[in-house]
Design a protein around this motif. Structure first.
Motif, PDB file in Angstrom:
ATOM      1  N   SER A 248       0.800  -1.229   0.000  1.00  0.00           N
ATOM      2  CA  SER A 248       0.000   0.000   0.000  1.00  0.00           C
ATOM      3  C   SER A 248       0.827   1.271   0.000  1.00  0.00           C
ATOM      4  O   SER A 248       0.263   2.362   0.077  1.00  0.00           O
ATOM      5  CB  SER A 248      -0.908   0.033   1.234  1.00  0.00           C
TER       6      SER A 248
ATOM      7  N   GLU B  62       2.541  -2.400   8.053  1.00  0.00           N
ATOM      8  CA  GLU B  62       3.586  -2.353   9.090  1.00  0.00           C
ATOM      9  C   GLU B  62       3.472  -3.666   9.856  1.00  0.00           C
ATOM     10  O   GLU B  62       2.375  -4.052  10.269  1.00  0.00           O
ATOM     11  CB  GLU B  62       3.367  -1.131   9.994  1.00  0.00           C
TER      12      GLU B  62
ATOM     13  N   ASN C 291       7.848 -11.537   5.772  1.00  0.00           N
ATOM     14  CA  ASN C 291       8.605 -11.070   4.610  1.00  0.00           C
ATOM     15  C   ASN C 291       7.676 -10.540   3.534  1.00  0.00           C
ATOM     16  O   ASN C 291       6.553 -11.010   3.361  1.00  0.00           O
ATOM     17  CB  ASN C 291       9.449 -12.202   4.008  1.00  0.00           C
ATOM     18  N   ASN C 292       8.217  -9.605   2.801  1.00  0.00           N
ATOM     19  CA  ASN C 292       7.544  -9.021   1.651  1.00  0.00           C
ATOM     20  C   ASN C 292       7.452 -10.033   0.499  1.00  0.00           C
ATOM     21  O   ASN C 292       8.293 -10.928   0.377  1.00  0.00           O
ATOM     22  CB  ASN C 292       8.369  -7.786   1.249  1.00  0.00           C
TER      23      ASN C 292
ATOM     24  N   ALA D 156       6.774   4.042  12.164  1.00  0.00           N
ATOM     25  CA  ALA D 156       7.404   4.759  11.052  1.00  0.00           C
ATOM     26  C   ALA D 156       6.409   5.398  10.095  1.00  0.00           C
ATOM     27  O   ALA D 156       6.813   6.114   9.181  1.00  0.00           O
ATOM     28  CB  ALA D 156       8.328   3.801  10.292  1.00  0.00           C
TER      29      ALA D 156
HETATM   30  C1  FMN Z   1       3.689   2.360   7.657  1.00  0.00           C
HETATM   31  C2  FMN Z   1       4.352   1.136   7.136  1.00  0.00           C
HETATM   32  C3  FMN Z   1       3.759   0.427   6.094  1.00  0.00           C
HETATM   33  C4  FMN Z   1       4.376  -0.722   5.594  1.00  0.00           C
HETATM   34  N1  FMN Z   1       3.766  -1.384   4.555  1.00  0.00           N
HETATM   35  C5  FMN Z   1       4.361  -2.505   4.056  1.00  0.00           C
HETATM   36  C6  FMN Z   1       3.753  -3.236   2.990  1.00  0.00           C
HETATM   37  O1  FMN Z   1       2.674  -2.872   2.492  1.00  0.00           O
HETATM   38  N2  FMN Z   1       4.374  -4.345   2.530  1.00  0.00           N
HETATM   39  C7  FMN Z   1       5.567  -4.784   3.073  1.00  0.00           C
HETATM   40  O2  FMN Z   1       6.087  -5.807   2.656  1.00  0.00           O
HETATM   41  N3  FMN Z   1       6.157  -4.104   4.069  1.00  0.00           N
HETATM   42  C8  FMN Z   1       5.577  -2.996   4.575  1.00  0.00           C
HETATM   43  N4  FMN Z   1       6.183  -2.344   5.623  1.00  0.00           N
HETATM   44  C9  FMN Z   1       7.429  -2.927   6.178  1.00  0.00           C
HETATM   45  C10 FMN Z   1       7.107  -4.058   7.148  1.00  0.00           C
HETATM   46  O3  FMN Z   1       6.925  -3.507   8.446  1.00  0.00           O
HETATM   47  C11 FMN Z   1       8.230  -5.083   7.228  1.00  0.00           C
HETATM   48  O4  FMN Z   1       9.421  -4.433   7.479  1.00  0.00           O
HETATM   49  C12 FMN Z   1       8.401  -5.916   5.967  1.00  0.00           C
HETATM   50  O5  FMN Z   1       7.201  -6.540   5.599  1.00  0.00           O
HETATM   51  C13 FMN Z   1       9.452  -6.965   6.182  1.00  0.00           C
HETATM   52  O6  FMN Z   1       9.672  -7.705   5.012  1.00  0.00           O
HETATM   53  P1  FMN Z   1      11.099  -7.757   4.311  1.00  0.00           P
HETATM   54  O7  FMN Z   1      12.122  -8.008   5.374  1.00  0.00           O
HETATM   55  O8  FMN Z   1      10.983  -8.884   3.369  1.00  0.00           O
HETATM   56  O9  FMN Z   1      11.286  -6.445   3.644  1.00  0.00           O
HETATM   57  C14 FMN Z   1       5.593  -1.173   6.134  1.00  0.00           C
HETATM   58  C15 FMN Z   1       6.182  -0.456   7.174  1.00  0.00           C
HETATM   59  C16 FMN Z   1       5.576   0.683   7.662  1.00  0.00           C
HETATM   60  C17 FMN Z   1       6.249   1.428   8.758  1.00  0.00           C
END
Ligand code: FMN
Ligand code: SF4
Ligand code: FES
Lengths: 442, 189
Positions: free
Chosen positions: A87, A175, A210-211, A391
């Motif tokens: 998003s 998040e 994880n993303n 954040a």
């Molecule tokens: C406000 C906010 C929105 C977030 N939205 C997403 C999101 O839509 N998709 C996502 O993968 N991570 C999002 N994150 C990061 C996640 O908190 C998290 O760090 C991530 O999913 C970890 O996956 P990764 O280590 O594979 O990057 C967001 C973080 C914040 C602070």
């Protein structure tokens, strides 16, 4: 030495057959999982560590390191949660990965589950992704019927159940701790860290989050090796990454290039340059939550370190291009409106601060700004940044502070001319005074 | 009579089993979607029914429902038209599309839903499809590169009782149908 690879995650995107599991397998799909299952989980985690893969969800945390934090002796189940909330404004690569080749992502998720000893994985899919969710639903069923998921993944003895969970329209649920609140059936509000989810996440149990792009990157590392992966990109930001390019470019889209590729090259070789051959004015390197940069930064290598050194963040690699005919005050106002709308309401600086900033920006855009509004915006930004719980609030400050830093003149012009120089809207210098009671914009 | 038919109650029980024993609260969102698929939005009775299914209070369920924009506790049209006006779409003309949508559907500014209850217009945040800006969703099915002209056509189609074909996938029949899919109550085709 072989030529560095440029298309890995998107290599099959022109081939519609990889949409289904048979076509995916025919193209070598699930070979990564097969190799993973022939290793011990510890060896597998080491391999991902050595590859240097860093999370694509925004923060760039090393994936193998995250997996290694999961304790194995808690007596509780371990969960894997795939973050498909996508998003962050400007970001759209997770969606296309799923719409074109859903099994690449599912394979990565299965590998993650085996690595951390998880038998249950959840996919948190943003509610608005109605069709991508249906694609996943069908792909999950296929994977069960082919014995990829279920009692014994590919006959290797590791059981995995996969559940698709739909969100319902809330940015903050991306998040990770808010996501967990939402998945547990609560309002999507962030939680205190530590404990980090790896130790105490879903249902107070160890959880890897994880993303989707991160997970979709994993199978290729298993097939080609950690050294192969580390050879592309930069030393500290290895591999390729899919950049989502949108806004004022000729060919908006997802483009996979090695980490460290500068925007100039992305624009010239892929996105067709700025729309109508205009001059680039501002851009975000990693979504709306990352500070804007300008045409002075066209040659900044797009990797985590270089973008940070240039004063911004790589974030999700979502590049929104703004050209010389676009108003920075209006662009900033619209972004801040987003944060004001999506604030979960837990803390005052975020909930109230974003609302006030959006009102002040409206006032300036509509030609009712005051000279003291600029120090006021500086002050509001300072009082939000790092003063809220999560954040999201810091992300809101990014467009505010960066636009004031690079385009302060444009703000001043709005205030002095009492109108928007781009739309012409506002009373103008000879126009009527601000109506009594209209403290801020409409 | 409750909101959910015996058949849907059975489905509700199946939805609960997606989550570990003792963690059925996780099913609150899909169950709210299920109720929404029957009622067209969430009424007091609907919230109470979900509370009963999960052993929660109605207030707890309401707290969840009101947090999420896609769970609707207000009057809602047969179709929900979401117009993204976030930056990438705004740069490509989304504000005008948003205006035109109101005019075409006969919805005054500041109002959400047409008087005849056919259409609800929702100002949407980034839909994760900015390459196709401006993006519009009808009952969460995507329509790419919607200019004012196309927006008028889309609304006219809805008024004529048609379901415009989306850019990808298949369109739900209406908002209730979309809610049913979101509950996970429908096998993919
Ligand atoms: C406000 C906010 C929105 C977030 N939205 C997403 C999101 O839509 N998709 C996502 O993968 N991570 C999002 N994150 C990061 C996640 O908190 C998290 O760090 C991530 O999913 C970890 O996956 P990764 O280590 O594979 O990057 C967001 C973080 C914040 C602070
Ligand atoms: S910073 Fe904003 S979104 Fe984050 S917890 Fe506080 S109020 Fe919620
Ligand atoms: S800004 Fe409209 S889809 Fe992203």
């Amino acid at each position: 030495m072989s030529k560095p690879v440029t298309r890995v995650l998107t290599a099959n995107w022109d081939d519609q057959s990889v949409f289904g599991i048979d076509g995916y397998i025919a193209k070598g799909g699930y070979e990564g999982l097969r190799r993973a299952l022939s290793m011990t989980p510890a060896e597998l985690i080491d391999l991902v560590k050595v590859s240097g893969l860093r999370g694509r969800g925004g923060a760039g945390f090393p994936t193998g390191v995250k997996w290694s934090f999961v304790p194995q002796d808690t007596g509780k189940p371990t969960y894997v949660v795939a973050n498909f909330d996508e998003s962050e404004p400007g970001t759209f690569n997770n969606r296309e990965i799923v719409e074109r080749e859903p099994h690449r992502f599912l394979e990565g998720m299965a590998i993650a589950a085996y690595a951390v000893g998880s038998h249950k994985a959840f996919i948190y899919c943003r509610g608005e992704f109605l069709w991508p969710g249906q694609v996943l639903d069908a792909a999950i069923r296929e994977a069960y019927s082919k014995g990829v998921f279920g009692d014994s993944m590919l006959g290797g003895g590791h059981a995995l159940e996969v559940v698709l969970h739909r969100g319902a329209g809330s940015y903050i649920c991306g998040e990770e701790t808010a996501l967990l609140s939402s998945l547990e059936g609560y309002r999507g509000q962030p939680r205190l860290r530590p404990p980090f989810p790896a130790v105490e996440g879903l249902y107070e149990s160890p959880t890897v989050i994880n993303n989707v792009e991160t997970l979709a990157t994993v199978p290729s590392i298993l097939v080609n090796g950690a050294e192969w992966f580390a050879k592309t990109g930069t030393e500290k930001s290895p591999g390729t990454k899919i950049f989502s390019v949108s806004g004022k470019v000729e060919r908006p889209g997802n483009y996979e290039v090695p980490m460290g590729t500068p925007l100039r090259q992305l624009l010239e070789e892929h996105a067709g340059g700025v729309l109508g051959g205009r001059r680039l004015k501002a851009w975000t390197p990693g979504g709306s939550s990352t500070p804007m940069l300008t045409d002075e930064h066209l040659d900044v290598p797009l990797d985590f370190e270089s973008v940070a050194a240039a004063g911004s963040l790589l974030g999700t690699g979502a590049i929104i291009v703004i050209d010389e005919t676009d108003c920075i005050v209006e662009a900033t106002r619209r972004l801040v409106q987003f944060y004001a709308h999506e604030s979960c309401g837990k803390c005052t600086p975020c909930r109230e601060g974003t609302w006030w900033v959006s009102r002040v920006l409206s006032r300036i855009e509509l030609g009712h700004g005051r000279p003291e509004d600029l120090p006021l915006l500086d002050d509001l930004g300072r009082n939000i940044l790092f003063k809220a719980f999560c954040a999201l609030a810091d992300g809101a400050v990014s467009p505010i502070q960066s636009s004031l830093k690079f385009f302060r003149d444009e703000y001043v012009q709005h205030i002095e001319e009492r109108r928007c120089p781009f739309t012409g809207k506002g009373p103008g210098v000879h126009g009527a005074a601000e109506p009594e009671g209209v403290v801020v914009g409409a | 009579m409750g909101v959910l038919s015996p058949e849907l109650l059975e489905l509700a029980e199946a939805i609960k089993t997606r989550y570990p024993a003792g963690r059925e609260r996780s099913a609150v969102m899909p169950l709210l979607y299920l109720v929404q698929s029957v009622e067209g939005s969430l009424t007091r009775e609907g919230l109470r029914e979900v509370a009963g299914l999960l052993g929660l209070t109605t207030a707890e369920v309401e707290a969840v429902a009101t947090f999420y924009t896609m769970l609707r506790t207000r009057r809602t049209g047969t179709h929900v038209v979401s117009v993204c006006t976030n930056l990438s779409c705004a740069l490509r003309g989304a504000n005008e599309v948003f205006e035109v949508a109101h005019g075409a559907a006969g919805i005054a500014h500041g109002e959400e839903t047409s008087e005849d209850g056919l259409i609800t217009i929702h100002e949407e945040e980034c839909l994760g499809a900015c390459d196709a800006a401006p993006v519009v969703q009808i009952d969460f099915a995507n329509h790419d590169r919607v200019d004012p002209e196309r927006m008028r056509e889309l609304v006219a189609a809805l008024v004529a009782g048609e379901i415009p074909a989306p850019s990808r996938g298949t369109a739900p029949v209406d908002f209730r149908h979309a809610s049913r899919i979101l509950a996970g109550a429908e096998e993919p085709s």
